[in-house]
Motif scaffolding. Structure first.
Motif, PDB file in Angstrom:
ATOM      1  N   LYS A   9      81.693  43.914 102.623  1.00 35.64           N
ATOM      2  CA  LYS A   9      81.551  43.186 101.351  1.00 35.64           C
ATOM      3  C   LYS A   9      80.086  42.775 101.160  1.00 35.64           C
ATOM      4  CE  LYS A   9      81.268  39.087  99.055  1.00 35.64           C
ATOM      5  NZ  LYS A   9      80.614  37.793  99.296  1.00 35.64           N
ATOM      6  N   PHE A  10      79.551  43.056  99.981  1.00 35.50           N
ATOM      7  CA  PHE A  10      78.177  42.663  99.675  1.00 35.50           C
ATOM      8  C   PHE A  10      78.192  41.613  98.564  1.00 35.50           C
ATOM      9  CE2 PHE A  10      77.795  46.709 101.753  1.00 35.50           C
ATOM     10  CZ  PHE A  10      76.684  46.545 102.576  1.00 35.50           C
ATOM     11  N   GLY A  11      77.614  40.444  98.850  1.00 38.28           N
ATOM     12  CA  GLY A  11      77.614  39.326  97.901  1.00 38.28           C
ATOM     13  C   GLY A  11      76.576  39.508  96.795  1.00 38.28           C
ATOM     14  N   GLY A  12      76.588  38.584  95.853  1.00 38.94           N
ATOM     15  CA  GLY A  12      75.746  38.677  94.655  1.00 38.94           C
ATOM     16  C   GLY A  12      74.259  38.853  94.948  1.00 38.94           C
ATOM     17  N   SER A  13      73.736  38.106  95.931  1.00 40.09           N
ATOM     18  CA  SER A  13      72.299  38.212  96.192  1.00 40.09           C
ATOM     19  C   SER A  13      71.952  39.563  96.813  1.00 40.09           C
ATOM     20  CB  SER A  13      71.842  37.067  97.095  1.00 40.09           C
ATOM     21  OG  SER A  13      72.747  36.936  98.161  1.00 40.09           O
ATOM     22  N   SER A  14      72.921  40.175  97.497  1.00 39.68           N
ATOM     23  CA  SER A  14      72.662  41.485  98.126  1.00 39.68           C
ATOM     24  C   SER A  14      72.575  42.603  97.094  1.00 39.68           C
ATOM     25  CB  SER A  14      73.774  41.815  99.122  1.00 39.68           C
ATOM     26  OG  SER A  14      73.967  40.763 100.013  1.00 39.68           O
ATOM     27  N   VAL A  15      73.170  42.373  95.925  1.00 37.43           N
ATOM     28  CA  VAL A  15      73.121  43.399  94.867  1.00 37.43           C
ATOM     29  C   VAL A  15      72.485  42.807  93.604  1.00 37.43           C
ATOM     30  CG1 VAL A  15      75.091  44.767  95.688  1.00 37.43           C
ATOM     31  CG2 VAL A  15      75.529  42.830  94.189  1.00 37.43           C
ATOM     32  N   ALA A  16      71.463  41.932  93.811  1.00 37.45           N
ATOM     33  CA  ALA A  16      70.913  41.169  92.685  1.00 37.45           C
ATOM     34  C   ALA A  16      70.143  42.036  91.701  1.00 37.45           C
ATOM     35  CB  ALA A  16      70.016  40.048  93.207  1.00 37.45           C
ATOM     36  N   SER A  43      80.301  41.911  94.872  1.00 36.83           N
ATOM     37  CA  SER A  43      80.262  40.818  93.897  1.00 36.83           C
ATOM     38  C   SER A  43      79.435  41.281  92.708  1.00 36.83           C
ATOM     39  CB  SER A  43      79.548  39.601  94.489  1.00 36.83           C
ATOM     40  OG  SER A  43      80.269  39.043  95.520  1.00 36.83           O
ATOM     41  N   ALA A  44      79.378  40.423  91.694  1.00 38.47           N
ATOM     42  CA  ALA A  44      78.552  40.724  90.521  1.00 38.47           C
ATOM     43  C   ALA A  44      77.075  40.566  90.879  1.00 38.47           C
ATOM     44  CB  ALA A  44      78.931  39.773  89.393  1.00 38.47           C
ATOM     45  N   GLY A  75      81.566  41.397  85.438  1.00 36.56           N
ATOM     46  CA  GLY A  75      80.405  41.373  86.339  1.00 36.56           C
ATOM     47  C   GLY A  75      80.578  42.337  87.502  1.00 36.56           C
ATOM     48  N   GLU A  76      81.729  42.298  88.137  1.00 36.35           N
ATOM     49  CA  GLU A  76      81.974  43.142  89.310  1.00 36.35           C
ATOM     50  C   GLU A  76      82.190  44.603  88.916  1.00 36.35           C
ATOM     51  OE1 GLU A  76      82.590  39.964  89.339  1.00 36.35           O
ATOM     52  OE2 GLU A  76      82.018  39.296  91.339  1.00 36.35           O
ATOM     53  N   GLN A  77      82.619  44.821  87.680  1.00 34.23           N
ATOM     54  CA  GLN A  77      82.800  46.213  87.246  1.00 34.23           C
ATOM     55  C   GLN A  77      81.423  46.892  87.152  1.00 34.23           C
ATOM     56  OE1 GLN A  77      85.683  46.631  84.111  1.00 34.23           O
ATOM     57  NE2 GLN A  77      85.162  48.766  83.759  1.00 34.23           N
ATOM     58  N   ILE A  78      80.440  46.126  86.685  1.00 39.71           N
ATOM     59  CA  ILE A  78      79.073  46.668  86.587  1.00 39.71           C
ATOM     60  C   ILE A  78      78.531  46.999  87.980  1.00 39.71           C
ATOM     61  CG2 ILE A  78      76.679  46.063  86.011  1.00 39.71           C
ATOM     62  CD1 ILE A  78      77.864  44.290  83.729  1.00 39.71           C
ATOM     63  N   SER A  79      78.614  46.027  88.903  1.00 38.93           N
ATOM     64  CA  SER A  79      77.986  46.257  90.214  1.00 38.93           C
ATOM     65  C   SER A  79      78.679  47.384  90.975  1.00 38.93           C
ATOM     66  CB  SER A  79      77.962  44.967  91.037  1.00 38.93           C
ATOM     67  OG  SER A  79      79.252  44.409  91.108  1.00 38.93           O
ATOM     68  N   SER A  80      80.018  47.476  90.857  1.00 37.35           N
ATOM     69  CA  SER A  80      80.708  48.520  91.618  1.00 37.35           C
ATOM     70  C   SER A  80      80.297  49.916  91.118  1.00 37.35           C
ATOM     71  CB  SER A  80      82.225  48.339  91.557  1.00 37.35           C
ATOM     72  OG  SER A  80      82.671  48.326  90.224  1.00 37.35           O
TER      73      SER A  80
END
Ligand code: ADP
Ligand code: ASP
Ligand code: MG
Length: 406
Positions: A9-16, A43-44, A75-80
């Motif tokens: 799992k990668f949190g928001g800051s990891s995929v900022a 995450s987003a 939000g999560e749909q975008i990052s994924s």
């Protein structure tokens, strides 16, 4: 035999931002071998969820929760999708899915839905085709096809629940710090990384405000005994293992300190000191949809007393309204509130066998001229409600007093 599955799992800051997403894609590929399968939960991007909440607040003071879920789940749909593209760009096949597409079935309590079942059929099919699967965290779907979200920080829960459903070999939580620390490393520079921590201690720390893991995700991990590895997405260092039992010979009295600024205090003055009054007050507050935490009733020398309790700041308006109406009904006095409070807690399984731990906490706060407004205890924690302006000083002093600086 099926290949072992790793959930990451990668949190928001990891995929900022895009650069970080590319680093994450690289990192995922480094874990992928011919002999394993990787399922990623994201995450987003950065503060996207907060930004979406702010947008809604510009339209309505109380936006409908169904629409909040429609909004926040984007939000999560975008990052994924972006992570899947970044992996494909590096030459490996990958596919992104929403919570609904992987069959994360929830109840219909919008914005804090509970997971009821996970089919994961689409994940298994994609893994058989040797794809890396990227799942949008934080979201599910009801049996009536309504999109739900799992409460703030809910991507942690998505990851743990998928690890359980897929019988994963390990569940890795990648974040912006190197693991679980003795206290928030952003508050205390001397905070130490903990090598191993028990589910019980982590659940207590998370519930008392250590933002690093969502409490509900730890409850699920504990129930199904899913070891978690919390580590940094920016370094290769080993992080912290969250496990059932640690290898330590004896538990430390205090293994962590938390600070939570999410609560506010309400006081109903001058209520009659007679049976049934507390029951009446807290029944009405609960009917207003507000959960209450610490409660203190002053000792009464007359026939009247003051009752104070804490609620989440996000519930404060509802709680004040309910308190005022009950105060009127009971012919009590004023309803006061204070948003500038913080909950400071010490946590440790060793508290069960060490004496004088609470006394040392109170002594340390006294030496630092911090006034304690309320106290609560559990078998592995002691919490004090104090003035928010003194919170950081209190955490630093307690961290030192309980020799957590290494
Ligand atoms: P993510 O975006 O990866 O989900 P979060 O912001 O939810 O990350 O959680 C990580 C943050 O939790 C850290 O940046 C840190 O400031 C905070 N934190 C609070 N208490 C602790 C603790 N005891 N150990 C580690 N991090 C903590
Ligand atoms: N994006 C969601 C939140 O900010 C879920 C998560 O990050 O875990 O709460
Ligand atoms: Mg988080």
């Amino acid at each position: 035999m099926a290949k072992p599955i790793i959930v990451q799992k990668f949190g928001g800051s990891s995929v900022a931002n895009i650069d970080r997403i590319k680093v994450v894609a690289q990192r995922i590929l480094e874990s992928k071998t011919k002999r394993n399968n990787i399922v990623v939960v994201v995450s987003a991007l950065g503060d996207t969820t907060d930004d979406l909440v702010d947008l809604a607040a510009k339209i309505s003071e109380h936006p409908p929760e169904r629409e909040m879920d429609m909004l926040m789940s984007t939000g999560e749909q975008i990052s994924s999708a972006l992570v899947a593209m970044a992996i494909q760009e590096l030459g490996h096949d990958a596919i992104s899915f929403t919570g609904a597409q992987v069959g994360i079935l929830t109840d219909d309590i919008h914005t804090k839905a509970k997971i009821q079942n996970i089919s994961a059929r689409s994940i298994r099919k994609a893994l058989k085709e040797n794809k890396i699967v990227i799942v949008a965290g934080f979201q599910g779907v009801t049996k009536n096809n309504e999109i739900t979200t799992l409460g703030r920080g809910g991507s942690d829960l998505t990851a743990v629940a998928l690890a359980m459903a897929l019988k994963a070999q390990v569940c890795e939580i990648f974040t912006d710090v190197e693991g679980i620390y003795t206290t928030d490393p952003r508050i205390v520079r001397e905070a130490q990384k903990i090598k191993e921590i028990t589910f019980d201690e982590m659940l207590e720390m998370a519930s008392l405000g250590a933002q690093v893991m969502q409490p509900r995700s730890i409850e699920v991990a504990r129930r199904f005994n899913i070891p978690l590895h919390v580590r940094s997405s920016f370094s290769k260092e080993e992080g912290t293992m969250i496990v059932k039992n640690t290898q330590k010979l004896e538990d430390l009295a205090v293994s962590g300190i938390t600070c939570n600024k999410a609560e506010a205090k309400i006081t109903i003055c001058g209520v009659q000191d007679k049976p049934g009054v507390a029951a009446e007050i807290f029944t009405q507050i609960s009917k207003a949809g507000v959960s209450v935490d610490t409660i203190v009733q002053n000792v009464s020398h007359t026939r009247q007393t003051d009752i104070s309790f804490t609620v989440l700041k996000t519930d404060l308006t509802k709680a004040i309204k309910a308190s005022q109406s009950i105060a009127e009904k009971l012919k009590a006095g004023d309803v006061l509130h204070d948003k500038n409070v913080a909950r400071i807690s010490i946590v440790g399984s060793g508290m069960r066998s060490h004496r004088g731990v609470a006394a040392k906490m109170f002594q340390t706060l006294a030496e630092n001229e911090v006034n304690i407004e309320m106290i609560t205890t559990s078998d592995i924690s002691v919490s004090c409600i104090i003035d928010q302006s003194q919170a950081e000083r209190a955490v630093k002093a307690l961290h030192k007093a309980f020799s957590l600086e290494g």
